[in-house]
Write a protein that holds these residues in place. Structure first.
Motif, PDB file in Angstrom:
ATOM      1  N   UNK A   1       1.004  -1.583   0.049  1.00  0.00           N
ATOM      2  CA  UNK A   1       0.101  -0.024   0.108  1.00  0.00           C
ATOM      3  C   UNK A   1       1.435   1.795  -0.288  1.00  0.00           C
ATOM      4  N   UNK A   2       2.116   1.601   0.402  1.00  0.00           N
ATOM      5  CA  UNK A   2       2.403   2.414   1.284  1.00  0.00           C
ATOM      6  C   UNK A   2       3.258   2.225   0.017  1.00  0.00           C
ATOM      7  N   UNK A   3       3.780   1.861  -0.680  1.00  0.00           N
ATOM      8  CA  UNK A   3       4.581   1.637  -2.390  1.00  0.00           C
ATOM      9  C   UNK A   3       3.819   1.864  -3.488  1.00  0.00           C
ATOM     10  N   UNK A   4       2.491   1.583  -3.325  1.00  0.00           N
ATOM     11  CA  UNK A   4       1.384   1.584  -4.404  1.00  0.00           C
ATOM     12  C   UNK A   4       1.512   3.536  -4.805  1.00  0.00           C
ATOM     13  N   UNK A   5       1.073   3.905  -3.130  1.00  0.00           N
ATOM     14  CA  UNK A   5       0.437   5.251  -2.814  1.00  0.00           C
ATOM     15  C   UNK A   5       2.134   6.429  -3.728  1.00  0.00           C
TER      16      UNK A   5
ATOM     17  N   UNK B   1      11.305   5.424   5.973  1.00  0.00           N
ATOM     18  CA  UNK B   1       9.967   5.849   5.333  1.00  0.00           C
ATOM     19  C   UNK B   1       9.255   4.347   5.562  1.00  0.00           C
ATOM     20  N   UNK B   2       9.490   3.469   4.803  1.00  0.00           N
ATOM     21  CA  UNK B   2       8.675   2.197   4.551  1.00  0.00           C
ATOM     22  C   UNK B   2       8.379   1.334   5.794  1.00  0.00           C
TER      23      UNK B   2
ATOM     24  N   UNK C   1       5.415  -0.255  11.866  1.00  0.00           N
ATOM     25  CA  UNK C   1       4.853   1.135  12.071  1.00  0.00           C
ATOM     26  C   UNK C   1       6.319   1.290  13.220  1.00  0.00           C
ATOM     27  N   UNK C   2       7.272   1.526  13.182  1.00  0.00           N
ATOM     28  CA  UNK C   2       8.424   1.414  14.287  1.00  0.00           C
ATOM     29  C   UNK C   2       9.646   1.473  13.109  1.00  0.00           C
TER      30      UNK C   2
END
Length: 231
Positions: A166-170, A180-181, A187-188
């Motif tokens: 999800x983060x990569x697609x955003x 950042x990922x 979450x850490x």
């Protein structure tokens, strides 16, 4: 109440962790061998399983391998301190995260909460600002349903794999740093020699396959991070 299955053959450790986690608001069921852990994980409904690698009757890796054939229940592995290979194998088999033993109960609680946050979509997220369906060529990610399809087939992802994708697609087409990922998906903050992201990305590549032209979907930018490729 959030239900957690704690599987470890160290009875004293189980009792100590169960007492701490209960005080933190979790409902804890603990077992001390792998066969019982697998049976309880399949028979009952748990929000998360904490699974020790070394257990009698069936090892943690075998439990995880069999569990992943029919369940995506989040799993946090407990590994021997310094045994990096255990951490890597666990992540390859579909663990959502891992923690070295002996572990600080406070750190374990934080890891559990981080995994659970990845499972449940928070209603206070920026729904008006973030698209609920992400589409890149033959891949579609549904945030609310936490469902991914690729080449018109459903892809079974763990909670962590889904969050990483999800983060990569955003940020598709842009480089996302490992730090950042890790912060946004896991979450850490990353620690030295932490291979978690590498293994989750490797799992995603395996499950999603290559792009239509044969090129990789997720590109490694050496020394920086990852990029979901846009054609």
């Amino acid at each position: 109440m959030i239900r957690i299955l704690l599987a470890d053959d160290d009875v004293d450790l189980c009792e100590m962790l169960a007492e701490y986690l209960t005080a933190e608001g979790f409902s804890i069921t603990f077992v001390h061998d792998g066969e019982t852990a697998l049976r309880r994980a399949r028979e009952d409904v748990f929000d998360l399983v904490v699974l020790d690698v070394m257990m009698p009757r069936k090892g943690g890796f075998d439990v995880l391998r069999e569990l992943r054939t029919d369940s995506l229940t989040p799993v946090l592995m407990l590994t021997a301190r310094g045994e990096d290979v255990d951490s890597i194998v666990g992540l390859e088999l579909g663990a959502d995260d891992y923690l070295a033993k002996p572990c600080n109960p406070r750190v374990l609680t934080a890891r559990i909460r981080a995994v659970l946050r990845r499972v449940k979509q928070r209603p206070d997220e920026d729904i008006n600002e973030t698209p609920q369906v992400l589409v890149q060529a033959d891949l579609t990610l549904h945030m609310g349903a936490r469902r991914v399809t690729c080449i018109e087939r459903d892809i079974a992802l763990t909670s962590t794999e889904f969050s990483v994708l999800q983060v990569l697609l955003l940020e598709a087409g842009h480089i996302v740093s490992k730090q950042t990922l890790s912060e946004q998906a896991l979450g850490r903050r990353m620690t030295r020699f932490d291979r978690s992201l590498d293994m989750h990305v490797s799992n995603l590549r395996h499950k999603l396959g290559a792009l239509a032209d044969g090129d990789e979907r997720i590109k490694t930018i050496r020394g920086v991070g990852y990029q979901y490729v846009i054609k």
